[in-house]
Design a protein around this motif. Structure first.
Motif, PDB file in Angstrom:
ATOM      1  N   SER A 205     -10.939  11.356 -47.641  1.00  0.00           N
ATOM      2  CA  SER A 205     -10.911  11.072 -49.414  1.00  0.00           C
ATOM      3  C   SER A 205     -10.059   9.704 -49.084  1.00  0.00           C
ATOM      4  O   SER A 205      -9.802   8.503 -49.510  1.00  0.00           O
ATOM      5  CB  SER A 205     -10.301  12.172 -49.829  1.00  0.00           C
ATOM      6  OG  SER A 205     -10.100  11.839 -51.154  1.00  0.00           O
ATOM      7  N   GLY A 206      -8.971   9.666 -48.230  1.00  0.00           N
ATOM      8  CA  GLY A 206      -7.758   9.510 -48.712  1.00  0.00           C
ATOM      9  C   GLY A 206      -7.336   9.074 -50.026  1.00  0.00           C
ATOM     10  O   GLY A 206      -6.884   8.168 -50.406  1.00  0.00           O
ATOM     11  N   GLY A 207      -7.412  10.220 -50.483  1.00  0.00           N
ATOM     12  CA  GLY A 207      -6.968  10.279 -52.526  1.00  0.00           C
ATOM     13  C   GLY A 207      -8.054   9.342 -53.686  1.00  0.00           C
ATOM     14  O   GLY A 207      -7.678   9.598 -54.365  1.00  0.00           O
ATOM     15  N   GLY A 208      -9.125   9.225 -52.806  1.00  0.00           N
ATOM     16  CA  GLY A 208     -10.485   8.601 -53.350  1.00  0.00           C
ATOM     17  C   GLY A 208     -10.867   9.895 -53.633  1.00  0.00           C
ATOM     18  O   GLY A 208     -11.324  10.472 -53.462  1.00  0.00           O
ATOM     19  N   PRO A 209     -12.424   9.630 -54.397  1.00  0.00           N
ATOM     20  CA  PRO A 209     -13.231  10.353 -54.814  1.00  0.00           C
ATOM     21  C   PRO A 209     -14.414  10.763 -53.454  1.00  0.00           C
ATOM     22  O   PRO A 209     -14.618   9.715 -52.659  1.00  0.00           O
ATOM     23  CB  PRO A 209     -14.478  10.155 -55.518  1.00  0.00           C
ATOM     24  CG  PRO A 209     -14.049   8.426 -56.088  1.00  0.00           C
ATOM     25  CD  PRO A 209     -12.792   8.730 -55.613  1.00  0.00           C
ATOM     26  N   VAL A 210     -14.807  12.159 -53.230  1.00  0.00           N
ATOM     27  CA  VAL A 210     -15.770  11.897 -52.067  1.00  0.00           C
ATOM     28  C   VAL A 210     -17.182  13.150 -52.391  1.00  0.00           C
ATOM     29  O   VAL A 210     -16.436  13.433 -53.419  1.00  0.00           O
ATOM     30  CB  VAL A 210     -15.091  12.806 -50.881  1.00  0.00           C
ATOM     31  CG1 VAL A 210     -14.281  11.027 -49.913  1.00  0.00           C
ATOM     32  CG2 VAL A 210     -14.580  14.047 -50.894  1.00  0.00           C
ATOM     33  N   SER A 211     -17.898  13.397 -51.546  1.00  0.00           N
ATOM     34  CA  SER A 211     -19.624  14.111 -52.151  1.00  0.00           C
ATOM     35  C   SER A 211     -18.845  15.101 -51.761  1.00  0.00           C
ATOM     36  O   SER A 211     -18.797  15.100 -50.026  1.00  0.00           O
ATOM     37  CB  SER A 211     -20.426  12.989 -51.803  1.00  0.00           C
ATOM     38  OG  SER A 211     -20.537  12.860 -52.746  1.00  0.00           O
ATOM     39  N   VAL A 212     -18.883  16.757 -51.077  1.00  0.00           N
ATOM     40  CA  VAL A 212     -18.795  17.877 -50.450  1.00  0.00           C
ATOM     41  C   VAL A 212     -19.632  18.441 -50.764  1.00  0.00           C
ATOM     42  O   VAL A 212     -19.753  19.138 -52.061  1.00  0.00           O
ATOM     43  CB  VAL A 212     -17.051  18.033 -50.459  1.00  0.00           C
ATOM     44  CG1 VAL A 212     -16.834  19.688 -49.861  1.00  0.00           C
ATOM     45  CG2 VAL A 212     -15.836  17.251 -50.604  1.00  0.00           C
ATOM     46  N   PHE A 213     -20.080  19.075 -49.184  1.00  0.00           N
ATOM     47  CA  PHE A 213     -21.067  20.016 -49.728  1.00  0.00           C
ATOM     48  C   PHE A 213     -20.370  21.417 -48.961  1.00  0.00           C
ATOM     49  O   PHE A 213     -19.755  20.968 -48.232  1.00  0.00           O
ATOM     50  CB  PHE A 213     -22.189  20.004 -48.983  1.00  0.00           C
ATOM     51  CG  PHE A 213     -23.337  21.174 -48.789  1.00  0.00           C
ATOM     52  CD1 PHE A 213     -24.383  21.612 -49.604  1.00  0.00           C
ATOM     53  CD2 PHE A 213     -22.745  22.061 -47.114  1.00  0.00           C
ATOM     54  CE1 PHE A 213     -24.876  23.139 -49.383  1.00  0.00           C
ATOM     55  CE2 PHE A 213     -23.604  23.081 -47.494  1.00  0.00           C
ATOM     56  CZ  PHE A 213     -24.931  23.640 -48.364  1.00  0.00           C
ATOM     57  N   GLY A 214     -20.783  22.507 -49.871  1.00  0.00           N
ATOM     58  CA  GLY A 214     -19.882  23.656 -49.502  1.00  0.00           C
ATOM     59  C   GLY A 214     -20.007  25.245 -49.504  1.00  0.00           C
ATOM     60  O   GLY A 214     -21.432  24.766 -50.514  1.00  0.00           O
ATOM     61  N   GLU A 215     -19.815  26.205 -50.033  1.00  0.00           N
ATOM     62  CA  GLU A 215     -20.060  27.596 -50.228  1.00  0.00           C
ATOM     63  C   GLU A 215     -18.601  27.369 -51.482  1.00  0.00           C
ATOM     64  O   GLU A 215     -17.990  28.147 -51.269  1.00  0.00           O
ATOM     65  CB  GLU A 215     -20.418  28.837 -49.361  1.00  0.00           C
ATOM     66  CG  GLU A 215     -21.131  28.602 -48.587  1.00  0.00           C
ATOM     67  CD  GLU A 215     -21.417  29.215 -46.897  1.00  0.00           C
ATOM     68  OE1 GLU A 215     -22.002  29.255 -46.343  1.00  0.00           O
ATOM     69  OE2 GLU A 215     -20.146  29.644 -47.359  1.00  0.00           O
ATOM     70  N   CYS A 216     -19.056  27.713 -52.650  1.00  0.00           N
ATOM     71  CA  CYS A 216     -18.608  28.131 -53.709  1.00  0.00           C
ATOM     72  C   CYS A 216     -18.583  29.882 -54.203  1.00  0.00           C
ATOM     73  O   CYS A 216     -19.740  30.301 -54.565  1.00  0.00           O
ATOM     74  CB  CYS A 216     -18.854  27.452 -54.967  1.00  0.00           C
ATOM     75  SG  CYS A 216     -18.057  27.715 -56.753  1.00  0.00           S
ATOM     76  N   GLY A 217     -17.839  30.785 -54.202  1.00  0.00           N
ATOM     77  CA  GLY A 217     -17.829  32.119 -54.452  1.00  0.00           C
ATOM     78  C   GLY A 217     -16.517  32.063 -55.227  1.00  0.00           C
ATOM     79  O   GLY A 217     -15.546  31.169 -55.753  1.00  0.00           O
ATOM     80  N   HIS A 218     -16.481  33.820 -54.895  1.00  0.00           N
ATOM     81  CA  HIS A 218     -15.010  34.158 -55.833  1.00  0.00           C
ATOM     82  C   HIS A 218     -13.564  33.873 -54.785  1.00  0.00           C
ATOM     83  O   HIS A 218     -12.437  34.546 -55.929  1.00  0.00           O
ATOM     84  CB  HIS A 218     -15.156  35.727 -55.877  1.00  0.00           C
ATOM     85  CG  HIS A 218     -15.394  36.359 -54.706  1.00  0.00           C
ATOM     86  ND1 HIS A 218     -14.392  37.550 -54.165  1.00  0.00           N
ATOM     87  CD2 HIS A 218     -16.520  36.822 -53.619  1.00  0.00           C
ATOM     88  CE1 HIS A 218     -14.610  38.010 -53.511  1.00  0.00           C
ATOM     89  NE2 HIS A 218     -15.809  37.932 -52.811  1.00  0.00           N
ATOM     90  N   ARG A 219     -14.198  33.980 -53.984  1.00  0.00           N
ATOM     91  CA  ARG A 219     -12.805  33.525 -53.418  1.00  0.00           C
ATOM     92  C   ARG A 219     -11.843  32.314 -53.497  1.00  0.00           C
ATOM     93  O   ARG A 219     -10.734  31.460 -52.740  1.00  0.00           O
ATOM     94  CB  ARG A 219     -12.718  34.069 -51.525  1.00  0.00           C
ATOM     95  CG  ARG A 219     -12.592  35.209 -51.488  1.00  0.00           C
ATOM     96  CD  ARG A 219     -12.963  35.265 -50.070  1.00  0.00           C
ATOM     97  NE  ARG A 219     -13.193  37.405 -50.075  1.00  0.00           N
ATOM     98  CZ  ARG A 219     -14.219  37.628 -49.794  1.00  0.00           C
ATOM     99  NH1 ARG A 219     -15.330  37.437 -49.853  1.00  0.00           N
ATOM    100  NH2 ARG A 219     -14.459  39.117 -49.340  1.00  0.00           N
ATOM    101  N   GLY A 220     -13.331  31.617 -53.363  1.00  0.00           N
ATOM    102  CA  GLY A 220     -12.909  29.863 -53.663  1.00  0.00           C
ATOM    103  C   GLY A 220     -13.987  28.786 -53.450  1.00  0.00           C
ATOM    104  O   GLY A 220     -15.209  29.540 -53.025  1.00  0.00           O
ATOM    105  N   PHE A 221     -13.571  27.528 -52.531  1.00  0.00           N
ATOM    106  CA  PHE A 221     -15.040  27.192 -51.835  1.00  0.00           C
ATOM    107  C   PHE A 221     -14.707  26.649 -50.472  1.00  0.00           C
ATOM    108  O   PHE A 221     -13.075  26.340 -49.944  1.00  0.00           O
ATOM    109  CB  PHE A 221     -14.534  25.609 -52.892  1.00  0.00           C
ATOM    110  CG  PHE A 221     -15.702  24.333 -52.483  1.00  0.00           C
ATOM    111  CD1 PHE A 221     -17.006  24.673 -52.735  1.00  0.00           C
ATOM    112  CD2 PHE A 221     -15.817  23.549 -52.076  1.00  0.00           C
ATOM    113  CE1 PHE A 221     -18.220  24.002 -52.860  1.00  0.00           C
ATOM    114  CE2 PHE A 221     -16.283  22.436 -51.230  1.00  0.00           C
ATOM    115  CZ  PHE A 221     -17.654  22.648 -51.785  1.00  0.00           C
ATOM    116  N   THR A 222     -15.373  26.843 -49.526  1.00  0.00           N
ATOM    117  CA  THR A 222     -15.016  26.180 -48.273  1.00  0.00           C
ATOM    118  C   THR A 222     -16.289  25.162 -47.854  1.00  0.00           C
ATOM    119  O   THR A 222     -17.072  25.344 -47.898  1.00  0.00           O
ATOM    120  CB  THR A 222     -15.806  27.562 -47.870  1.00  0.00           C
ATOM    121  OG1 THR A 222     -15.502  29.066 -48.189  1.00  0.00           O
ATOM    122  CG2 THR A 222     -15.741  27.663 -45.993  1.00  0.00           C
TER     123      THR A 222
END
Length: 456
Positions: free
Chosen positions: A422-439
């Motif tokens: 990222s270096g402070g800039g926007p990126v696209s991220v794939f992961g798993e979103c749940g009640h504990r947060g995002f992985t």
């Protein structure tokens, strides 16, 4: 793409490794020193002879269209360190590979047999023959009824255990210790309900686990109670929800859904283990259908799951879906052509979109821990409580939303790869979103949208 076909990067090769030991050993063999007779064919074949401790070199061949591997070494891991080293050598030094060279007999024999089996499988699928029928359907039905009765007995016993817990008060759970929970879990195993056993073990780990544990214990008890009651009333549930309940208690649902052919982006691949079994998860995203699918494969202790796909590549394949809410899990039933490079990540959304998707999935599967999503234009931000992924652009109300990263994500090197990308800039991220947060599992920068950065 070069004249030898698609050349995987070192990261993509190492993502195929069954464990860290194989990654280290394969990396040591990724130089030209121990190799001779290397070559590659136009149909995705790569081969070579690797010098070992004996007088005869190991014969190693890889079919990158699978991928699939063969090696004369005694290793039971797939891929072995020699296959990893061969692919790493090709990733870094194509000059040692003779493009279009004649395939040696030992490699040609294995490749021909593999492709004959693949052709036969495609023929069976086209003719609709499918798997062989059960030898004795009546015996299978009686076995299923006996197991169902055992699970019902286990669910009823677990209901009594939960009632006793609540009657005695949650505070008593910390004093009782873990032994009683383990005994209950063992009884669920005896009832042939491994899903219920797993939930009981999770309950046993909550008491005394930190501030707020009574609330967490009550929440998990409620979900376990809901699963028990759903199983006991499964005959009155809608078909997809009943299939989900069967899966959650530990019954295997066959891949009997529709076949979906697409260009599948290989987004992520990672393994988890419980000391007895290694589970490999591969996340795919259909370029045309927009569907996300999960491939699962398993390996006993000391043996890695055989199914592996190169992260960051595109495979032309047909998947057969499993029944159940969400229909995420699938089986790879046919694959054609050599995997090709990814040119752009899947379309994503905002943090709010991800939370909405998870909420909708929970309506179909209340026991769902997480849901696969892709976030677009997000920035990793440190806070006093850990790291978050925040929308780079503010929403309509002028404020952006953010998702906390899970504790598991905070403890992995992938977090720092994400921050560096990222270096402070926007990126696209794939992961798993749940009640504990995002992985986070994979990421792409705006400058190199075709380069997948694994984060697990």
């Amino acid at each position: 793409m070069d004249t030898q076909g698609v050349r995987w990067t070192a990261d993509q090769v190492l993502a195929l490794a069954p464990d860290d030991a194989s990654r280290r050993a394969g990396s040591k063999l990724g130089t030209a020193g121990p190799w001779s007779g290397t070559g590659s064919g136009g149909e995705g074949a790569v081969w070579g002879l690797c010098r070992g401790s004996g007088s005869t070199p190991y014969r190693t061949v890889v079919d990158t269209t699978g991928p699939a591997y063969s090696c004369s070494c005694p290793s039971r891991k797939f891929p072995c360190k020699h296959a990893l080293g061969l692919l790493l050598l090709r990733a870094g030094d194509t000059e040692v590979f003779a493009a279009g060279a004649e395939v040696p007999d030992w490699a040609a024999t294995w490749l021909a047999g593999r492709r004959e089996r693949a052709a036969a499988a495609r023929t069976r699928g086209a003719e609709g023959t499918g798997p062989a029928p059960t030898a004795d359907p009546e015996a299978a039905r009686r076995r299923a009824e006996r197991r169902s009765a055992r699970i019902t007995s286990g669910a009823e016993e677990l209901e009594q255990r939960l009632a006793d817990l609540l009657r005695g008060g949650l505070a008593a759970a910390e004093q009782a210790g873990y032994a009683l929970w383990e005994e209950t879990a063992a009884r669920m195993v005896d009832a042939q309900a491994p899903g219920l056993a797993g939930r009981v073990r999770e309950l046993g780990a909550i008491p005394g686990s930190g501030p707020g544990w009574p609330v967490r214990l009550l929440e998990e008890c409620a979900l376990t109670h809901l699963l028990d009651r759903a199983w006991l009333s499964a005959d009155r549930l809608p078909g997809p929800l009943a299939a989900t309940v069967r899966t959650r208690v530990g019954l295997t649902t066959p891949a009997e859904g529709p076949s979906v052919r697409d260009q599948w982006l290989v987004l992520a691949q990672y393994e988890t283990g419980d000391g007895k079994l290694t589970t490999r998860r591969i996340w795919l995203h259909g370029r045309t259908t927009g569907r996300t699918a999960l491939l699962l494969s398993f390996g006993a202790v000391g043996r890695a799951p055989q199914l592996a796909l190169p992260v960051g590549m595109v495979v032309d394949a047909a998947l057969t879906l499993h029944a159940g809410a969400g229909a995420l899990r699938a089986e790879l039933t046919e694959q054609s052509a050599t995997p090709s490079p990814l040119d752009t990540p899947p379309a994503g959304g905002t943090v709010g979109d991800a939370l909405t998707a998870y909420g909708l999935a929970l309506r179909e599967d209340p026991w769902l821990d997480s849901w696969p999503v892709t976030l677009s234009d997000v920035v990793p931000i440190p806070t006093e409580h850990g790291w978050q992924l925040a929308d780079a652009s503010p929403g309509p109300d002028g404020a952006g939303e953010a998702l906390p990263l899970t504790g598991a994500a905070l403890g992995r090197p992938g977090l720092w790869r994400l921050v560096a990308l990222s270096g402070g800039g926007p990126v696209s991220v794939f992961g798993e979103c749940g009640h504990r947060g995002f992985t986070p599992l994979a990421a792409w920068s705006a400058d190199a949208p075709g380069e997948t950065v694994p984060l697990h």
